[in-house]
Every structure is written in structure tokens, then in C-alpha cells.
Design an enzyme around this catalytic site. Structure first.
Site: not given
Ligand code: ATR
Length: 294
Positions: A29, A78, A114, A138-139, A141-142, A257
Site C-alpha cells: 500500500s 480488521k 476489499d 473459501g469462507a 474474511g476475504a 488478484g
Molecule cells: P482471509 O482473511 O484471507 O480470507 P482466512 O479468514 O484465514 O483468510 O480464510 C482462509 C480461507 O482459506 C478459509 O476459507 C480456509 O478454509 P477453512 O475454513 O477450511 O480453514 C481456506 N483455506 C486455507 N488453506 C486451505 C487449503 N489448503 N485448502 C482449502 N481451503 C483452504
């Protein structure tokens, strides 16, 4: 390669912007923001502040006492920063996290750029999101930030995640606020996954799968992609993740990204200064950095 903007002038009238995080060394940034400040000839300076969790409240108070005009918030603050703000934008409040703060006459207002940045990046390609069907991998923060903005425009969102608890929490959360189709699938439910992907227009990867140094990893099998799918990976290191390479091979439209990174910063900058930054320059700065740090 030499910096695009090697010198900058700071004087007694300079207005301060910055970023709070811990660690904060890796952030791009300051490079992006100072470049657009100089490009527009504004008397601002953007600095990194390493702020620990313990010092977050005092540091937030210091935004007022030092008359800092705006800050970005990164890991791990955050969510916890929200309790120290005077006001939070409606969507950021629903998301439960803030990545940008504006100091408006000593009143601290929070916002989450974001998700907005991700949507803007996709729409900048010419894609019309209305009535579309999206999949978010994914689920975390992002994913949450992006899903809450997407849900305001599209028809259907499917959250695909590894852990069932996080997936269900996000799905329930979205259903509380938005009257569109919202489903959840686990990565190992392959048949459901394939069907959801076949029906989708847009795929956004928010997991860290494929991020450096694990650059050969891909969150989803190449056989599950189809040419009409628009694929966006929010991972920007590497620039062309394995997912994007696979999607290119299938003939999908793809987006890296870097675009979300640039757009989240551009939205914050415009909010703070009232000026539209040159997003091409911001992208150039990020790409230059990524090239130099391969
Ligand atoms: P961010 O803020 O970047 O979204 P986060 O809140 O830590 O980071 O979330 C990371 C996401 O990536 C989660 O959905 C995580 O899945 P889990 O809820 O099962 O932990 C996903 N993730 C990270 N490593 C992973 C992997 N090797 N395979 C599948 N999903 C993964």
C-alpha cells in the site's frame, strides 16, 4: 529497476495517511498510495505503522490526536478496530470488518473496500454482474467481504469451503441479510461441486491455495472449469496462479488478484482525498514490485 517516483516532498502542511498492521513490512500500500499522491501532485504522505493488538486502541485514538486523515487496516486488526470507531458503513457493519478508516473532523468512519474493490475489478472488465450466478471458494474474511458486496447484485452465491462450520456460518450470515439463493458445498462433495460449477458464471478464489511458495497447488480440478466461466483469483503472488493458468487453458476469461488490490486502494484514496487515482499506475507499481521480488 529504479522506483517510478524516487523523491517526494514532505513539508509542514503535508497531510498524513497510513496503514496499521502487524506485521506491516510486506504491505504494498505505501508504494501504491505514495505513487498516486505524487502523480496527482497532492501534499499527502502515506506511511506504514506497525501496531500491535495491545496498542490498537491507543493507535486509533492517535488518528484523531495526530490529525491523520485516513488509514488502511490490515492483519490482524480488521475486526477488532471496529469497537474503537465512531461510525461504520452499513455493509462493513454486516461483514463485521473494516479495512479503511477516514478521519472526518475527528470522527472516525470505517468502511470495507476489499469486497467493493473485487466487484469494481470484475466490472472494470466489462462484466455485468446483474442476475449472475457466482461461486466463492473459501469462507474466511476475504470471502465474507466479497460475498456481502456480490449479494447486492447477483442472483445466486455458492460458498465452497474445506471446513463445514465456517462454510455454514457464512451461508447463514448471508441468508440473514440477502433474499437471493445462497448455498454451501464442501470441497470434498465432488458431484455437488461439479454441478455448481457447471451452472456458474463467475468463480472467485479467496483461499490461499496456490499462493507462493505453494504455486503448483490449485483449489479446484481443471476438469470442473468450463469456457463460459469468468475466473478471478484474489491471490496475486504469483500473478498467474495455477488456477488462472488452468482457466486460461480451458478458455475462460480470467482476472488476477492485483486488480482487487489496486481497486481496494483506489476506493480508499478517492474517499480520503476526493481525487480519482490513476489505477494503471497503481497496477504498474504492484507489478514492478512483484517482478523485483520473484
Ligand atoms: P482471509 O482473511 O484471507 O480470507 P482466512 O479468514 O484465514 O483468510 O480464510 C482462509 C480461507 O482459506 C478459509 O476459507 C480456509 O478454509 P477453512 O475454513 O477450511 O480453514 C481456506 N483455506 C486455507 N488453506 C486451505 C487449503 N489448503 N485448502 C482449502 N481451503 C483452504
Amino acid at each position: 529497476m529504479a522506483d517510478l517516483f524516487p523523491s517526494m516532498t514532505i513539508n509542514g502542511s503535508s497531510k498524513v495517511l497510513g496503514i496499521f498492521g502487524d506485521p506491516v513490512e510486506h504491505t504494498l500500500s505505501p508504494k501504491m498510495q505514495n505513487a498516486i499522491i505524487q502523480d496527482l501532485g497532492l501534499n499527502y504522505v502515506y506511511v506504514p505503522f506497525q501496531v500491535t493488538e495491545l496498542n490498537l486502541e491507543k493507535a486509533t485514538q492517535a488518528i484523531r490526536s495526530l490529525n491523520i486523515r485516513g488509514v488502511n487496516i490490515t492483519i490482524p486488526h480488521k475486526v477488532s478496530i471496529m469497537q474503537f470507531l465512531d461510525d461504520v458503513d452499513e455493509t462493513a457493519l454486516k461483514i463485521g470488518s473494516v479495512n479503511t478508516i477516514k478521519n472526518e473532523n475527528n470522527k472516525l468512519i470505517g468502511r470495507n473496500t476489499d469486497g467493493e474493490g473485487c466487484l469494481q475489478a470484475i466490472e472494470d472488465t466489462g462484466m455485468n454482474l446483474n442476475n449472475k450466478n457466482a461461486i466463492i471458494l473459501g469462507a474466511g474474511g476475504a470471502a465474507k467481504a466479497i460475498a456481502f458486496y456480490l449479494a447486492q447484485k447477483i442472483n445466486k452465491i455458492t460458498i465452497i469451503n474445506r471446513s463445514p462450520t465456517k462454510m455454514q456460518t457464512l451461508v447463514n450470515n448471508l441468508r440473514n441479510y440477502y433474499d437471493i439463493q445462497i448455498n454451501g458445498i464442501l470441497f470434498d462433495q465432488k458431484n455437488e461441486l461439479k454441478k455448481a460449477l457447471d451452472e456458474a458464471d463467475l468463480l472467485i478464489n479467496t483461499t490461499s491455495v496456490g499462493m507462493s511458495p505453494n504455486i503448483e497447488k490449485c483449489p479446484i480440478e481443471i476438469e470442473f472449469l468450463h469456457p463460459e466461466l469468468f475466473v478471478n483469483d484474489i491471490v496475486y503472488n504469483p500473478l498467474h496462479t495455477q488456477l488462472l493458468q488452468n482457466a486460461d487453458q480451458i478458455g475462460c476469461k480470467t482476472l488476477s488478484g492485483v486488480e482487487m488490490l489496486v481497486n481496494q486502494g483506489a476506493i480508499g484514496f478517492e474517499w480520503w482525498t476526493g481525487k480519482k487515482p490513476n489505477k494503471k499506475l497503481m497496477k504498474k507499481i504492484v507489478l514492478q514490485h512483484l517482478l523485483n521480488h520473484k
